[in-house]
Design a protein around this motif. Structure first.
Motif, PDB file in Angstrom:
ATOM      1  N   UNK A  25       6.469  10.339   9.238  1.00  0.00           N
ATOM      2  CA  UNK A  25       5.146  10.485   8.630  1.00  0.00           C
ATOM      3  C   UNK A  25       4.854   9.331   7.680  1.00  0.00           C
ATOM      4  N   UNK A  26       3.581   9.202   7.338  1.00  0.00           N
ATOM      5  CA  UNK A  26       3.191   8.200   6.361  1.00  0.00           C
ATOM      6  C   UNK A  26       3.786   8.483   5.002  1.00  0.00           C
ATOM      7  N   UNK A  27       3.903   9.761   4.665  1.00  0.00           N
ATOM      8  CA  UNK A  27       4.515  10.145   3.390  1.00  0.00           C
ATOM      9  C   UNK A  27       5.971   9.713   3.315  1.00  0.00           C
ATOM     10  N   UNK A  28       6.695   9.904   4.403  1.00  0.00           N
ATOM     11  CA  UNK A  28       8.093   9.471   4.441  1.00  0.00           C
ATOM     12  C   UNK A  28       8.176   7.950   4.310  1.00  0.00           C
ATOM     13  N   UNK A  29       7.266   7.254   4.974  1.00  0.00           N
ATOM     14  CA  UNK A  29       7.245   5.786   4.892  1.00  0.00           C
ATOM     15  C   UNK A  29       7.020   5.334   3.455  1.00  0.00           C
ATOM     16  N   UNK A  30       6.089   5.965   2.761  1.00  0.00           N
ATOM     17  CA  UNK A  30       5.812   5.598   1.374  1.00  0.00           C
ATOM     18  C   UNK A  30       7.033   5.820   0.489  1.00  0.00           C
ATOM     19  N   UNK A  31       7.746   6.903   0.724  1.00  0.00           N
ATOM     20  CA  UNK A  31       8.931   7.211  -0.085  1.00  0.00           C
ATOM     21  C   UNK A  31      10.021   6.160   0.121  1.00  0.00           C
ATOM     22  N   UNK A  32      10.347   5.853   1.383  1.00  0.00           N
ATOM     23  CA  UNK A  32      11.453   4.917   1.628  1.00  0.00           C
ATOM     24  C   UNK A  32      11.117   3.518   1.134  1.00  0.00           C
ATOM     25  N   UNK A  33       9.844   3.134   1.223  1.00  0.00           N
ATOM     26  CA  UNK A  33       9.449   1.821   0.712  1.00  0.00           C
ATOM     27  C   UNK A  33       9.552   1.801  -0.804  1.00  0.00           C
ATOM     28  N   UNK A  34       9.017   2.828  -1.466  1.00  0.00           N
ATOM     29  CA  UNK A  34       9.035   2.852  -2.938  1.00  0.00           C
ATOM     30  C   UNK A  34      10.454   2.970  -3.496  1.00  0.00           C
ATOM     31  N   UNK A  35      11.387   3.523  -2.720  1.00  0.00           N
ATOM     32  CA  UNK A  35      12.773   3.633  -3.162  1.00  0.00           C
ATOM     33  C   UNK A  35      13.589   2.376  -2.871  1.00  0.00           C
ATOM     34  N   UNK A  36      12.957   1.360  -2.308  1.00  0.00           N
ATOM     35  CA  UNK A  36      13.642   0.095  -2.083  1.00  0.00           C
ATOM     36  C   UNK A  36      14.537   0.060  -0.860  1.00  0.00           C
ATOM     37  N   UNK A  42      14.117 -10.583   4.212  1.00  0.00           N
ATOM     38  CA  UNK A  42      15.383 -10.713   3.502  1.00  0.00           C
ATOM     39  C   UNK A  42      15.409 -10.226   2.072  1.00  0.00           C
ATOM     40  N   UNK A  43      14.273  -9.788   1.543  1.00  0.00           N
ATOM     41  CA  UNK A  43      14.186  -9.347   0.152  1.00  0.00           C
ATOM     42  C   UNK A  43      13.645  -7.925   0.082  1.00  0.00           C
ATOM     43  N   UNK A  44      14.244  -7.101  -0.763  1.00  0.00           N
ATOM     44  CA  UNK A  44      13.724  -5.740  -0.951  1.00  0.00           C
ATOM     45  C   UNK A  44      12.310  -5.841  -1.506  1.00  0.00           C
ATOM     46  N   UNK A  45      11.408  -5.085  -0.893  1.00  0.00           N
ATOM     47  CA  UNK A  45      10.008  -5.106  -1.327  1.00  0.00           C
ATOM     48  C   UNK A  45       9.505  -3.673  -1.383  1.00  0.00           C
ATOM     49  N   UNK A  46       8.929  -3.275  -2.504  1.00  0.00           N
ATOM     50  CA  UNK A  46       8.486  -1.896  -2.688  1.00  0.00           C
ATOM     51  C   UNK A  46       6.973  -1.721  -2.562  1.00  0.00           C
ATOM     52  N   UNK A  47       6.287  -2.728  -2.067  1.00  0.00           N
ATOM     53  CA  UNK A  47       4.826  -2.621  -1.887  1.00  0.00           C
ATOM     54  C   UNK A  47       4.526  -1.865  -0.590  1.00  0.00           C
ATOM     55  N   UNK A  48       3.911  -0.707  -0.705  1.00  0.00           N
ATOM     56  CA  UNK A  48       3.629   0.133   0.460  1.00  0.00           C
ATOM     57  C   UNK A  48       2.556  -0.467   1.352  1.00  0.00           C
ATOM     58  N   UNK A  49       1.600  -1.126   0.761  1.00  0.00           N
ATOM     59  CA  UNK A  49       0.471  -1.677   1.518  1.00  0.00           C
ATOM     60  C   UNK A  49       0.653  -3.168   1.823  1.00  0.00           C
ATOM     61  N   UNK A  50       1.891  -3.623   1.722  1.00  0.00           N
ATOM     62  CA  UNK A  50       2.215  -5.019   2.012  1.00  0.00           C
ATOM     63  C   UNK A  50       1.702  -5.389   3.398  1.00  0.00           C
ATOM     64  N   UNK A  51       1.040  -6.525   3.513  1.00  0.00           N
ATOM     65  CA  UNK A  51       0.502  -6.986   4.790  1.00  0.00           C
ATOM     66  C   UNK A  51       1.585  -7.754   5.538  1.00  0.00           C
TER      67      UNK A  51
END
Length: 68
Positions: A25-36, A42-51
């Motif tokens: 789900x989109x909710x799961x995607x937001x969680x895993x991104x925000x948790x790093x 090659x770099x951890x990125x926590x931006x959910x709406x990253x293009x």
């Protein structure tokens, strides 16, 4: 390695994770991104709406996604 064919100029990070079936789900995607848990070129990125654009590499839980 997963090769994702981009049809527009970009796809948002959370949409990419859903489109490649690495999250349910989109909710799961937001969680895993925000948790790093996601690496962008090659770099951890926590931006959910990253293009994410053509030529970018996304890594998540042992999977690599190459955007073409």
């Amino acid at each position: 390695m997963i090769e994702f064919i981009l049809t527009g100029d970009y796809i948002q990070m959370i949409q990419l994770l859903k489109a490649t079936n690495l999250v349910q789900t989109g909710g799961e995607a937001q969680i895993v991104v925000s948790q790093g848990e996601v690496k962008y070129n090659g770099t951890v990125d926590t931006r959910k709406r990253l293009k994410v654009k053509q030529g970018d590499l996304v890594e998540f839980r042992g999977h690599q996604i190459l955007v073409k």
